[in-house]
Design a protein around this motif. Structure first.
Motif, short mmCIF file in Angstrom:
data_model
loop_
_atom_site.label_atom_id
_atom_site.label_comp_id
_atom_site.label_asym_id
_atom_site.label_seq_id
_atom_site.Cartn_x
_atom_site.Cartn_y
_atom_site.Cartn_z
N HIS A 183 37.16 100.18 37.33
CA HIS A 183 37.34 100.08 38.77
C HIS A 183 38.74 100.59 39.13
CE1 HIS A 183 33.93 96.99 39.67
NE2 HIS A 183 33.59 97.87 38.73
N GLN A 184 38.86 101.13 40.34
CA GLN A 184 40.09 101.81 40.72
C GLN A 184 41.33 100.93 40.57
OE1 GLN A 184 40.34 105.19 41.64
NE2 GLN A 184 42.49 104.69 41.22
N LYS A 185 41.28 99.68 41.05
CA LYS A 185 42.45 98.81 40.95
C LYS A 185 42.77 98.49 39.48
CE LYS A 185 42.18 96.60 45.48
NZ LYS A 185 42.02 95.32 46.23
N TRP A 186 41.72 98.32 38.68
CA TRP A 186 41.91 98.04 37.26
C TRP A 186 42.59 99.24 36.60
CZ3 TRP A 186 41.68 98.38 32.10
CH2 TRP A 186 41.49 97.22 31.33
N ARG A 187 42.12 100.44 36.94
CA ARG A 187 42.70 101.66 36.36
C ARG A 187 44.15 101.82 36.80
NH1 ARG A 187 39.73 105.21 38.78
NH2 ARG A 187 37.93 104.87 37.41
N ASN A 188 44.44 101.48 38.04
CA ASN A 188 45.82 101.59 38.53
C ASN A 188 46.74 100.64 37.77
OD1 ASN A 188 44.97 103.47 40.40
ND2 ASN A 188 44.87 102.01 42.10
N ARG A 189 46.26 99.43 37.50
CA ARG A 189 47.08 98.47 36.75
C ARG A 189 47.28 98.95 35.32
NH1 ARG A 189 43.82 94.56 39.79
NH2 ARG A 189 45.16 93.59 41.37
N LEU B 267 53.65 92.82 34.64
CA LEU B 267 53.63 94.12 33.97
C LEU B 267 52.20 94.62 33.70
CD1 LEU B 267 56.45 93.39 31.36
CD2 LEU B 267 56.61 94.92 33.35
N SER B 268 51.19 93.85 34.14
CA SER B 268 49.77 94.19 33.90
C SER B 268 49.47 94.34 32.42
CB SER B 268 49.39 95.48 34.65
OG SER B 268 49.57 95.33 36.05
N ALA B 269 50.10 93.49 31.62
CA ALA B 269 49.95 93.58 30.16
C ALA B 269 48.53 93.30 29.70
CB ALA B 269 50.92 92.60 29.48
N HIS B 270 47.82 92.44 30.42
CA HIS B 270 46.45 92.10 30.02
C HIS B 270 45.55 93.32 30.09
CE1 HIS B 270 43.16 88.72 30.29
NE2 HIS B 270 43.07 89.43 29.20
N ALA C 19 36.55 80.96 38.95
CA ALA C 19 37.55 81.85 38.35
C ALA C 19 37.35 83.28 38.86
CB ALA C 19 37.45 81.81 36.82
N PRO C 20 37.55 83.48 40.17
CA PRO C 20 37.28 84.81 40.74
C PRO C 20 38.18 85.89 40.18
CG PRO C 20 38.41 83.40 42.33
CD PRO C 20 38.01 82.52 41.19
N GLY C 21 39.45 85.56 39.88
CA GLY C 21 40.37 86.56 39.35
C GLY C 21 39.93 87.05 37.99
N LEU C 22 39.53 86.12 37.12
CA LEU C 22 39.07 86.50 35.79
C LEU C 22 37.77 87.28 35.88
CD1 LEU C 22 39.43 86.38 32.75
CD2 LEU C 22 38.29 84.14 32.75
N ALA C 23 36.89 86.90 36.82
CA ALA C 23 35.64 87.64 37.00
C ALA C 23 35.92 89.08 37.41
CB ALA C 23 34.77 86.95 38.06
N LYS D 293 37.16 91.05 34.35
CA LYS D 293 36.11 91.41 33.40
C LYS D 293 35.24 92.54 33.95
CE LYS D 293 35.80 86.86 31.18
NZ LYS D 293 34.92 85.67 30.93
N LEU D 294 34.81 92.42 35.19
CA LEU D 294 33.93 93.43 35.76
C LEU D 294 34.69 94.72 36.04
CD1 LEU D 294 31.80 91.20 38.15
CD2 LEU D 294 31.20 92.08 35.89
N GLY D 295 36.01 94.64 36.21
CA GLY D 295 36.80 95.83 36.44
C GLY D 295 36.84 96.77 35.25
N THR D 296 36.48 96.28 34.06
CA THR D 296 36.44 97.12 32.87
C THR D 296 35.24 98.07 32.88
OG1 THR D 296 35.08 95.53 31.63
CG2 THR D 296 37.49 95.27 31.50
N GLY D 297 34.33 97.88 33.84
CA GLY D 297 33.10 98.65 33.85
C GLY D 297 31.95 97.93 33.17
N ALA D 298 32.18 96.68 32.79
CA ALA D 298 31.13 95.89 32.14
C ALA D 298 29.98 95.63 33.11
CB ALA D 298 31.71 94.57 31.65
N ARG D 299 28.81 95.44 32.54
CA ARG D 299 27.63 95.11 33.35
C ARG D 299 27.34 93.62 33.22
NH1 ARG D 299 23.23 94.17 30.15
NH2 ARG D 299 23.40 94.87 27.99
#
Length: 315
Positions: free
Chosen positions: A136-142, A236-239, A268-272, A275-281
């Motif tokens: 996802h775009q925000k995940w990629r930016n981080r 630092l977006s280390a995760h 846990a909306p942030g963790l969700a 996880k989904l930001g990785t492109g997972a289904r």
């Protein structure tokens, strides 16, 4: 999980392809998990009649014995009663949590308890470019920001140290958020009994460790097991960087799928989102059921009453 007891004889051993370890299977149904339990004296029962499904059992102080079948495939639930009886579990109450929706469990007298949840599963069979495009775009930016922050990433086998900082941080996190995961002893047993399959990834800002994740490999799959990020690591977006490095390494090792665990958008909306930001289904599990064969007929009206909850499809 730590207080599950041995249900097999002292000569217990896994069949050559027990738990489908040569293919994609959930961690709780893997040969690697069985080895860890066995090392703690808590080896599961194997149901050869049901694709070597693993059954763990627990005996309470009252003497009551309870069995659990967690994330088994159960393609033919009608065979479950006979398999339980053949392996000495015909009179034992069983908690069932199938890998996929399994409404046919109602037909053998199973009582639905909890409606199906979803897990995030990431396909690692694509190229690095395809995996990056799926972010996802925000995940990629981080991730891009983390890669430019000068963080260093290390990878090693999980140290067999009960006092390791990641394990301690995870225990505190469980208490703060009110959930229970594996006991430390089981995580360390997994690392000890499955050499090279418990991989620790750590991110460093200078000499300071700011984040870590522990990945457990099993068969051709892997599971995201423990993670912790410090406030500095979050800034630092280390995760994101650690997850990307883990994904890339697993794919290079021939791993086909990474199980990121339950997705809970309410608690846990942030963790969700992470996880989904990785492109997972999203993959829907089969809910939680109770089965006690001696009570099957008495419970059947209840199973018909709300079994519709267990056949919902993911959206």
């Amino acid at each position: 999980m730590l207080d599950f007891h041995v249900s097999a004889s002292p000569s217990f051993s896994l069949p050559p392809q027990a738990c489908g370890s040569a293919g994609l299977t959930a961690l709780a149904q893997s040969a690697e998990f069985a080895r860890a339990l066995k090392a703690l004296g808590q080896a599961p029962v194997v149901l050869p009649e049901l694709h070597n499904s693993l059954v763990t059992t627990r005996r309470f102080a009252s003497g009551l014995r309870l069995a659990m079948i967690n994330r088994a495939m159960l393609p033919q639930p009608s065979q479950l009663p006979a398999a339980l009886r053949a392996n000495g579990l015909g009179k034992t109450p069983v908690i069932l949590s199938p890998e996929h929706p399994c409404p046919a469990l109602a037909q053998i007298g199973a009582l639905p308890l909890v409606s199906p949840a979803c897990v995030a599963q990431l396909d690692l069979g694509n190229t690095a470019a395809q995996r990056k495009a799926a972010l996802h775009q925000k995940w990629r930016n981080r991730l891009t920001r983390a890669q430019s922050n000068g963080l260093k990433v290390s990878r090693q086998n999980m140290p067999l140290d009960a006092r390791h900082w990641l394990l301690a941080a995870d225990q505190v996190q469980q208490q703060q958020r009110g959930y229970r995961s594996w006991p430390i002893a089981l995580t360390l047993a997994y690392a000890q009994e499955n050499k090279g399959k418990a991989k620790l990834f750590q991110a460093f800002s200078g000499s300071e460790v700011v984040a870590a994740i522990l990945i457990l490999r099993h068969g051709r799959g892997a599971t995201y097991h423990i993670a912790h990020t410090t406030p500095a690591g979050k800034s630092l977006s280390a995760h994101n960087l650690l997850m990307w490095e883990a994904m890339s390494w697993l794919a290079a090792q021939g791993c086909q799928q990474l199980d990121l665990g339950l997705v809970n958008t309410e608690d846990a909306p942030g963790l969700a989102r992470f996880k989904l930001g990785t492109g997972a289904r999203l993959s829907q599990l089969g809910g939680t059921w109770a089965l006690w064969l001696p009570m099957g007929r008495l419970l059947s009206p209840l199973t018909r009453w709300d079994s519709r909850l267990m056949s919902a499809t993911s959206r």
